[in-house]
Design an enzyme around this catalytic site. Sequence first.
Site, PDB file in Angstrom:
ATOM      1  N   ARG A 150      -6.606  -3.220  -3.615  1.00 37.15           N
ATOM      2  CA  ARG A 150      -6.218  -4.098  -2.680  1.00 37.15           C
ATOM      3  C   ARG A 150      -5.970  -3.416  -1.608  1.00 37.15           C
ATOM      4  NH1 ARG A 150      -6.685  -6.381  -7.079  1.00 37.15           N
ATOM      5  NH2 ARG A 150      -4.745  -5.199  -7.430  1.00 37.15           N
ATOM      6  N   THR A 151      -4.468  -3.420  -0.960  1.00 37.41           N
ATOM      7  CA  THR A 151      -3.612  -2.932   0.225  1.00 37.41           C
ATOM      8  C   THR A 151      -4.356  -1.884   0.694  1.00 37.41           C
ATOM      9  OG1 THR A 151      -1.657  -3.666  -1.062  1.00 37.41           O
ATOM     10  CG2 THR A 151      -1.256  -2.429   1.291  1.00 37.41           C
ATOM     11  N   LYS A 176       3.801  19.812  -2.846  1.00 39.94           N
ATOM     12  CA  LYS A 176       4.375  20.878  -2.258  1.00 39.94           C
ATOM     13  C   LYS A 176       5.995  20.783  -1.850  1.00 39.94           C
ATOM     14  CE  LYS A 176       0.029  22.096  -0.649  1.00 39.94           C
ATOM     15  NZ  LYS A 176      -0.652  22.444   0.584  1.00 39.94           N
ATOM     16  N   ARG A 204       2.299   3.196   1.754  1.00 39.15           N
ATOM     17  CA  ARG A 204       2.757   2.334   0.945  1.00 39.15           C
ATOM     18  C   ARG A 204       3.657   3.527  -0.916  1.00 39.15           C
ATOM     19  NH1 ARG A 204      -0.128  -0.830  -4.466  1.00 39.15           N
ATOM     20  NH2 ARG A 204       0.372  -2.277  -2.756  1.00 39.15           N
ATOM     21  N   HIS A 211       6.768  -5.984   0.464  1.00 43.26           N
ATOM     22  CA  HIS A 211       5.557  -5.739   0.565  1.00 43.26           C
ATOM     23  C   HIS A 211       5.345  -6.718   1.518  1.00 43.26           C
ATOM     24  CE1 HIS A 211       1.607  -4.757  -0.144  1.00 43.26           C
ATOM     25  NE2 HIS A 211       1.482  -4.829  -0.952  1.00 43.26           N
TER      26      HIS A 211
HETATM   27  N1   CP Z   1      -1.074  -6.794  -4.347  1.00 44.02           N
HETATM   28  C1   CP Z   1      -1.067  -5.496  -4.040  1.00 44.02           C
HETATM   29  O1   CP Z   1      -0.025  -4.857  -3.736  1.00 44.02           O
HETATM   30  O2   CP Z   1      -1.591  -4.819  -4.709  1.00 44.02           O
HETATM   31  P1   CP Z   1      -2.682  -3.496  -4.945  1.00 44.02           P
HETATM   32  O3   CP Z   1      -1.487  -2.906  -5.758  1.00 44.02           O
HETATM   33  O4   CP Z   1      -3.721  -3.383  -5.916  1.00 44.02           O
HETATM   34  O5   CP Z   1      -2.752  -2.675  -3.509  1.00 44.02           O
END
Ligand code: CP
Length: 305
Positions: free
Chosen positions: A51-52, A80, A101, A129
């Site tokens: 999703r993100t 590396k 992320r 998040h």
């Molecule tokens: N909600 C969320 O962060 O989903 P993903 O891990 O798929 O990005």
Amino acid sequence: MRSLIDILELSVEEIDELIATAEDIIANPAKYQEVCRHKKLATLFFEPSTRTRMSFEAAMYELGGNVISMASASSSSASKGESVADTAKVISCYADIIAMRHPKEGAPLVASMNASIPVINAGDGGHNHPTQTLADLLTIWRKKGKFDGLTIGFCGDLKFGRTVHSLIAAMARYTGIRFILISPDELKLPSYIKKDILEKQGIEYLQTTDLESVMPELDILYMTRVQQERFFNEEDYLRLRDSYILTPEKLENAKKDLCILHPLPRVNEISVGVDADPRACYFEQVLNGKYMRMALILKLLEVKA
Ligand code: CP
């Protein structure tokens, strides 16, 4: 130049502005489809995501911009030994904005301190998040028309669930909020969040292991997955993973206008039988995430429609 590492970097007024922009994007998509022409988003994902990452990429394309992407640590020079700081300096030469992320808490903050372009935290370890919180807030707003006076139940892995930590921080700023924290004893909300946010601000909260007993009180039920990737011990994960499974039967005593959220992915926490219930809002939440990420990209790039 601004980044977004923690949801509390956005004031309540700025959240309202982002929601207003997202609502305008939903109502008038054509107005926005060229506004980021010649701008590039870099998505740097050192941990899996559906999703993100894809919603950030869809968001930039729908604004008329372009995307360059690193979908895994193993396909980059991080494998590396390149540092997050150096990676951020390098990507600043190629893109206008970064969504990152990382499994290490604080890595996007380090990136933001070294980049010359805005960095958005797209999830750092079990910490925060913030853009999931933006998705959650737009969904709550669209369903309830308010943030004040809501009773919100968080259920599942409240220890490692970074979406829970960010949403509690965001919602604690509204008036008359009450939190019900439903988890096994081993997966309780970290004490630093209880101390620094809930107790410091005098927010009412209840901790329980029993979802069904509190169901009738809830305006929002935020289900979460037990975060397998954060466990050191597989046996503990296997013992705890199915602690809570929401089924249609368990919703019999819930409010008629309950809003059921889940950041997804789900494993077993919500049975597919719940999906047809009008109170199930988790797929709308996914779509709302794209609109709020569009609004955030516009804000951080200082682009006006
Ligand atoms: N909600 C969320 O962060 O989903 P993903 O891990 O798929 O990005």
